[in-house]
Each structure stands twice: as structure tokens, then as C-alpha cells.
Design a protein around this motif. Structure first.
Motif, PDB file in Angstrom:
ATOM      1  N   GLU A 227       0.837  -1.207   0.000  1.00  0.00           N
ATOM      2  CA  GLU A 227       0.000   0.000   0.000  1.00  0.00           C
ATOM      3  C   GLU A 227       0.870   1.255   0.000  1.00  0.00           C
ATOM      4  O   GLU A 227       0.562   2.234  -0.683  1.00  0.00           O
ATOM      5  CB  GLU A 227      -0.960  -0.006   1.189  1.00  0.00           C
TER       6      GLU A 227
ATOM      7  N   ARG B 106       2.239   1.610  -3.458  1.00  0.00           N
ATOM      8  CA  ARG B 106       1.159   1.981  -4.377  1.00  0.00           C
ATOM      9  C   ARG B 106       0.894   3.480  -4.257  1.00  0.00           C
ATOM     10  O   ARG B 106       0.767   4.173  -5.266  1.00  0.00           O
ATOM     11  CB  ARG B 106      -0.099   1.167  -4.073  1.00  0.00           C
ATOM     12  N   ALA B 107       0.871   3.990  -3.039  1.00  0.00           N
ATOM     13  CA  ALA B 107       0.668   5.423  -2.837  1.00  0.00           C
ATOM     14  C   ALA B 107       1.850   6.213  -3.399  1.00  0.00           C
ATOM     15  O   ALA B 107       1.663   7.263  -4.021  1.00  0.00           O
ATOM     16  CB  ALA B 107       0.489   5.718  -1.348  1.00  0.00           C
TER      17      ALA B 107
ATOM     18  N   SER C 137      -0.323   6.758  -6.940  1.00  0.00           N
ATOM     19  CA  SER C 137      -1.476   7.509  -6.432  1.00  0.00           C
ATOM     20  C   SER C 137      -1.829   8.721  -7.285  1.00  0.00           C
ATOM     21  O   SER C 137      -2.950   9.207  -7.222  1.00  0.00           O
ATOM     22  CB  SER C 137      -1.230   7.950  -4.979  1.00  0.00           C
ATOM     23  N   GLN C 138      -0.907   9.189  -8.093  1.00  0.00           N
ATOM     24  CA  GLN C 138      -1.153  10.393  -8.896  1.00  0.00           C
ATOM     25  C   GLN C 138      -1.534  10.076 -10.342  1.00  0.00           C
ATOM     26  O   GLN C 138      -1.460  10.959 -11.198  1.00  0.00           O
ATOM     27  CB  GLN C 138       0.092  11.287  -8.882  1.00  0.00           C
TER      28      GLN C 138
END
Length: 169
Positions: free
Chosen positions: A59, A62-63, A67-68
């Protein structure tokens, strides 16, 4: 169908040959599958990093990496290659897949120990348009090495780092 991408427009026959990257491998003809074709829609010597999201990505990573964007795959290229990408024409050589064997499933590499004739050749005049026709995000950055180091230290496992020897120090 398998493919070979080249800046040469008139290859009539692909003859097996040795490669520096795989010194223990006998002479072969290299091809790639459809899934990995996008990794090669660049000038041959262009350094690039292709990485994709997957269930194996933490996670936090992934961020950090995704995330963008709405894209599942991101391709990063050094900014200095943009003009070359606009100017060069590349050619997609198409092969029947019989006579080829899978060399590396993760990279989509196939090899043949026999001479191969292409079924047809497709010129790709605008590689930026072709790249952007895929569901990817294309990024330009002055230097690739910080991204390379970050990916190698992350849980991102679906990546390819091509021609990094040509990347800026």
C-alpha cells in the motif's frame, strides 16, 4: 504473432546472432510478444523504465508510485530523448510464432535458432502517438537513476529497465 522493432527499414531475413547480454546463449533471433511490444516502441538506444502496479505492491508503494495516476503502467524516459523520439521512424517486423521458444516470460522474450523471414513490416512514424494509444502514462524526467533506485528498493516487481547504460549519470 511475435515482433521485432528496429530503426532499419529493410531487413529481409533475420539471421541468428550472438548478443553481449547473454554470452552463454547460442546465436538466436530475438522477438517479443504483444504484451511487451510497448516496451520497445522507442529509439533502440533510448534508456527507459517501465513499471506496473500489481497485487504484490505494498500500500505504501502503491501510494508512492501510483497515487497520482489512473494508469496501471508508467513509462519514464529521459527528457533528452524527446526530440529523437519525435524524429525517428521505427519498424515493427511481424513473425509467425512457430519456430520460436519462450526465453523469458516476464520480459516477453522469444528466441529462434533458425533464420526467420518477417511476414510483414509496419512503419511506425509517430512513436509518441503510438505509445499514447496504450493505456499508460508516459513521463519525461531529466535523469532516470533516482527512479531506478526507488523501484529497486520497493515492492514493485513488474518492471523493466532498458538501455540504462545510456542513461545520464
Amino acid at each position: 504473432m511475435l515482433y521485432h522493432i528496429s530503426e532499419e527499414s529493410n531487413i529481409e531475413v533475420f539471421v541468428p546472432r550472438k548478443t553481449e547480454a547473454w554470452p552463454d546463449l547460442p546465436p538466436v533471433v530475438w522477438a517479443i510478444d504483444e504484451k511487451h511490444l510497448i516496451n520497445y516502441l522507442f529509439p533502440r538506444e533510448c534508456p527507459r523504465i517501465i513499471y506496473s502496479n500489481s497485487s504484490r505492491v505494498s500500500e505504501a508503494d502503491r501510494a508512492r508510485f501510483f497515487s497520482q495516476t489512473a494508469a496501471n503502467t508508467i513509462i519514464a524516459v529521459e527528457s533528452g530523448w524527446l526530440e529523437r523520439m519525435k524524429q525517428v521512424r521505427i519498424y515493427k517486423y511481424c513473425f509467425a510464432d512457430n519456430g520460436f521458444e519462450l526465453m523469458d516470460d516476464n520480459a516477453g522474450y522469444y528466441v529462434s535458432r533458425e533464420t526467420v523471414r518477417p511476414l510483414h513490416i509496419e512503419p511506425i512514424q509517430d512513436m509518441l502517438d503510438r505509445l499514447l494509444s496504450y493505456d499508460i502514462e508516459l513521463r519525461f524526467t531529466p535523469v532516470l537513476h533516482p527512479l531506478k533506485d526507488a523501484i529497486l528498493a520497493s515492492t514493485v516487481t513488474d518492471f523493466s529497465m532498458i538501455r540504462m547504460r545510456n542513461a545520464r549519470p
